[in-house]
Design a protein around this motif. Structure first.
Motif, PDB file in Angstrom:
ATOM      1  N   TRP A   3       1.091 -16.108   5.982  1.00 39.97           N
ATOM      2  CA  TRP A   3       1.655 -15.443   4.820  1.00 39.97           C
ATOM      3  C   TRP A   3       1.772 -16.382   3.639  1.00 39.97           C
ATOM      4  O   TRP A   3       2.346 -17.461   3.747  1.00 39.97           O
ATOM      5  CB  TRP A   3       3.011 -14.861   5.168  1.00 39.97           C
ATOM      6  N   ALA A   9      -1.550 -11.600  -0.567  1.00 38.56           N
ATOM      7  CA  ALA A   9      -1.850 -10.606   0.468  1.00 38.56           C
ATOM      8  C   ALA A   9      -2.654  -9.441  -0.091  1.00 38.56           C
ATOM      9  O   ALA A   9      -3.564  -8.929   0.570  1.00 38.56           O
ATOM     10  CB  ALA A   9      -0.557 -10.099   1.096  1.00 38.56           C
ATOM     11  N   GLU A  13      -6.111  -8.466   1.553  1.00 34.12           N
ATOM     12  CA  GLU A  13      -6.414  -7.166   2.155  1.00 34.12           C
ATOM     13  C   GLU A  13      -7.645  -6.534   1.510  1.00 34.12           C
ATOM     14  O   GLU A  13      -8.492  -5.952   2.197  1.00 34.12           O
ATOM     15  CB  GLU A  13      -5.214  -6.223   2.036  1.00 34.12           C
ATOM     16  N   PHE A  20      -1.778 -10.712   9.079  1.00 37.59           N
ATOM     17  CA  PHE A  20      -1.002 -11.790   8.479  1.00 37.59           C
ATOM     18  C   PHE A  20       0.063 -12.216   9.478  1.00 37.59           C
ATOM     19  O   PHE A  20       0.597 -11.390  10.233  1.00 37.59           O
ATOM     20  CB  PHE A  20      -0.329 -11.339   7.178  1.00 37.59           C
ATOM     21  N   CYS A  21       0.368 -13.489   9.472  1.00 36.31           N
ATOM     22  CA  CYS A  21       1.405 -13.986  10.373  1.00 36.31           C
ATOM     23  C   CYS A  21       2.297 -14.963   9.623  1.00 36.31           C
ATOM     24  O   CYS A  21       1.962 -15.429   8.541  1.00 36.31           O
ATOM     25  CB  CYS A  21       0.801 -14.679  11.595  1.00 36.31           C
ATOM     26  N   SER A  22       3.435 -15.267  10.219  1.00 35.57           N
ATOM     27  CA  SER A  22       4.326 -16.286   9.673  1.00 35.57           C
ATOM     28  C   SER A  22       4.768 -17.197  10.807  1.00 35.57           C
ATOM     29  O   SER A  22       4.942 -16.762  11.947  1.00 35.57           O
ATOM     30  CB  SER A  22       5.562 -15.643   9.037  1.00 35.57           C
ATOM     31  N   LEU A  34       8.783 -11.725   8.022  1.00 35.81           N
ATOM     32  CA  LEU A  34       8.217 -10.474   8.529  1.00 35.81           C
ATOM     33  C   LEU A  34       8.566  -9.310   7.604  1.00 35.81           C
ATOM     34  O   LEU A  34       7.723  -8.434   7.343  1.00 35.81           O
ATOM     35  CB  LEU A  34       8.720 -10.211   9.947  1.00 35.81           C
ATOM     36  N   MET A  37       6.261  -9.440   4.738  1.00 40.43           N
ATOM     37  CA  MET A  37       4.905  -9.034   5.117  1.00 40.43           C
ATOM     38  C   MET A  37       4.791  -7.523   5.244  1.00 40.43           C
ATOM     39  O   MET A  37       3.813  -6.916   4.805  1.00 40.43           O
ATOM     40  CB  MET A  37       4.500  -9.721   6.424  1.00 40.43           C
ATOM     41  N   THR A  41       2.252  -5.448   2.435  1.00 42.68           N
ATOM     42  CA  THR A  41       0.928  -5.087   2.935  1.00 42.68           C
ATOM     43  C   THR A  41       0.856  -3.574   3.148  1.00 42.68           C
ATOM     44  O   THR A  41       1.878  -2.893   3.201  1.00 42.68           O
ATOM     45  CB  THR A  41       0.623  -5.799   4.266  1.00 42.68           C
ATOM     46  N   VAL A  46       0.955  -7.366  11.171  1.00 42.02           N
ATOM     47  CA  VAL A  46       1.887  -8.394  10.693  1.00 42.02           C
ATOM     48  C   VAL A  46       2.822  -8.793  11.829  1.00 42.02           C
ATOM     49  O   VAL A  46       3.206  -7.964  12.652  1.00 42.02           O
ATOM     50  CB  VAL A  46       2.722  -7.894   9.487  1.00 42.02           C
ATOM     51  N   ARG A  75       1.914  -1.482  13.291  1.00 33.89           N
ATOM     52  CA  ARG A  75       1.291  -2.661  12.674  1.00 33.89           C
ATOM     53  C   ARG A  75       1.981  -3.968  13.043  1.00 33.89           C
ATOM     54  O   ARG A  75       1.529  -5.035  12.620  1.00 33.89           O
ATOM     55  CB  ARG A  75       1.303  -2.531  11.150  1.00 33.89           C
ATOM     56  N   TYR A 300      -6.419 -16.633  12.482  1.00 30.86           N
ATOM     57  CA  TYR A 300      -5.702 -16.862  11.227  1.00 30.86           C
ATOM     58  C   TYR A 300      -6.304 -18.078  10.530  1.00 30.86           C
ATOM     59  O   TYR A 300      -6.278 -19.186  11.074  1.00 30.86           O
ATOM     60  CB  TYR A 300      -4.214 -17.108  11.498  1.00 30.86           C
TER      61      TYR A 300
END
Length: 332
Positions: A3, A9, A13, A20-22, A34, A37, A41, A46, A75, A300
């Motif tokens: 992220w 983002a 996209e 996407f991750c954190s 989160l 995200m 998005t 996520v 998601r 990622y």
């Protein structure tokens, strides 16, 4: 990609990024990220990859996922990492002995909350976690959010396939580490669980692209690799690749806080096996060369973070969009 904010983002996209991750550290918390995200998005997967597993109760993990799921049903995923023993003890003040068994039990307890139906008690009786909750308010209902575990070594990778839905691979993972260590361990775990669906493979890939200054991008990737390898937890990985001499030099330089020498100790073959870096053309060639050494489901494209500013990290993230030509799993 990891992220980098809602503006990045949106561009990602549109370019084809589908997840996407954190992570988390002392200055950024997994579930706060989160929330960003989910709200920033429209279509992408996520989730934390990873959240510190033992720093929270099963209830806290599940509530964070439920909160996000309400805004992005279908998601959201949850990636959990055990964290270093000393961090658990000295930072979080929690027990972290027997991390593999503790992680397996935590997954079961989190699922008890995520799979809870309205009007039914939430119960779980494990070695480390016990739940006996009666929730009067109609706020539950089953959520099938995938749970992934940071599985670097064999035991945790096997556990990820046995009790969870898959693994989150480290940025150091190479073709041989996936094929010789992680995937065989996951196959054993899946067999033990008699699971009927393949375990998921997510994973970080160190990615530094800069067409204007590719040399700096490669150096930043080298520094990131070196910083990871200062941790003795990865010694089996180092021995497996025959990189003992290089890592000794890295750790000696780290003890002197000499980041240039750390980077210089990372050899070209290490960079080639681990990172995607240099120009856009270099990066595309590296992705094509690595092929199935990347995680099979979600890769990622992770900018280096060691001695890299947030601004430069965001620049690397946006530059990595140039790699999405439709021919590589890295577009996922």
């Amino acid at each position: 990609m990891p992220w980098r904010g809602a503006d990045a983002a949106r561009a990602a996209e549109q370019a084809g990024m589908t997840a996407f991750c954190s992570g988390e550290f002392v200055d950024h918390e997994a579930y706060a990220s989160l929330t960003e995200m989910v709200l920033g998005t429209e279509r992408a997967l996520v989730g934390p990859a990873i959240a510190y597993a033992f720093a929270r109760t099963p209830y806290a993990h599940a509530a964070g996922i439920r909160s996000a799921w309400a805004h992005a049903p279908g998601r959201v995923f949850l990636g959990l990492g055990s964290g270093a023993y000393r961090i658990n003890r000295d930072w979080f003040g929690v027990e972290a002995d027997r991390p593999v068994a503790r992680m397996a039990d935590l997954v079961g307890a989190i699922r008890a909350w995520l799979h809870a139906e309205n009007g039914q008690p939430v119960t779980y009786d494990g070695e480390f976690y016990r739940i006996a909750a009666s929730v009067g308010a109609p706020v539950l209902g089953r959520i099938d959010a995938p749970i992934l575990l940071a599985g670097f070594n064999r035991l945790m990778a096997a556990t990820a396939a046995r009790v969870a839905d898959g693994v989150v691979g480290h940025g150091l993972f190479t073709r041989t580490w996936w094929d010789d260590v992680v995937r065989p361990a996951m196959a054993r775990g899946a067999s033990d669980a008699a699971r009927d669906t393949p375990a998921l493979e997510h994973g970080w890939v160190i990615t530094a692209i800069d067409d204007d200054d590719p040399g700096r991008a490669v150096t930043d990737a080298r520094r990131m690799i070196a910083f990871y390898l200062t941790v003795k937890t990865y010694d089996p990985y180092v021995a497996h690749h025959g990189w003992t001499r290089q890592v000794e030099a890295i750790r000696e330089a780290f003890a002197r806080r000499d980041s240039d020498a750390m980077a210089a100790a990372v050899t070209d073959d290490m960079v080639e096996q681990i990172a995607i870096c240099g120009t856009t053309s270099d990066g595309r060639a590296a992705l094509a060369r690595r092929g199935d050494s990347l995680p099979r489901d979600v890769a990622y494209l992770a900018p280096p973070s060691y001695l890299v500013s947030g601004r430069r990290g965001r620049r690397y993230a946006l530059a990595s969009l140039g790699l999405l030509d439709g021919s590589s799993p890295a577009q996922r």
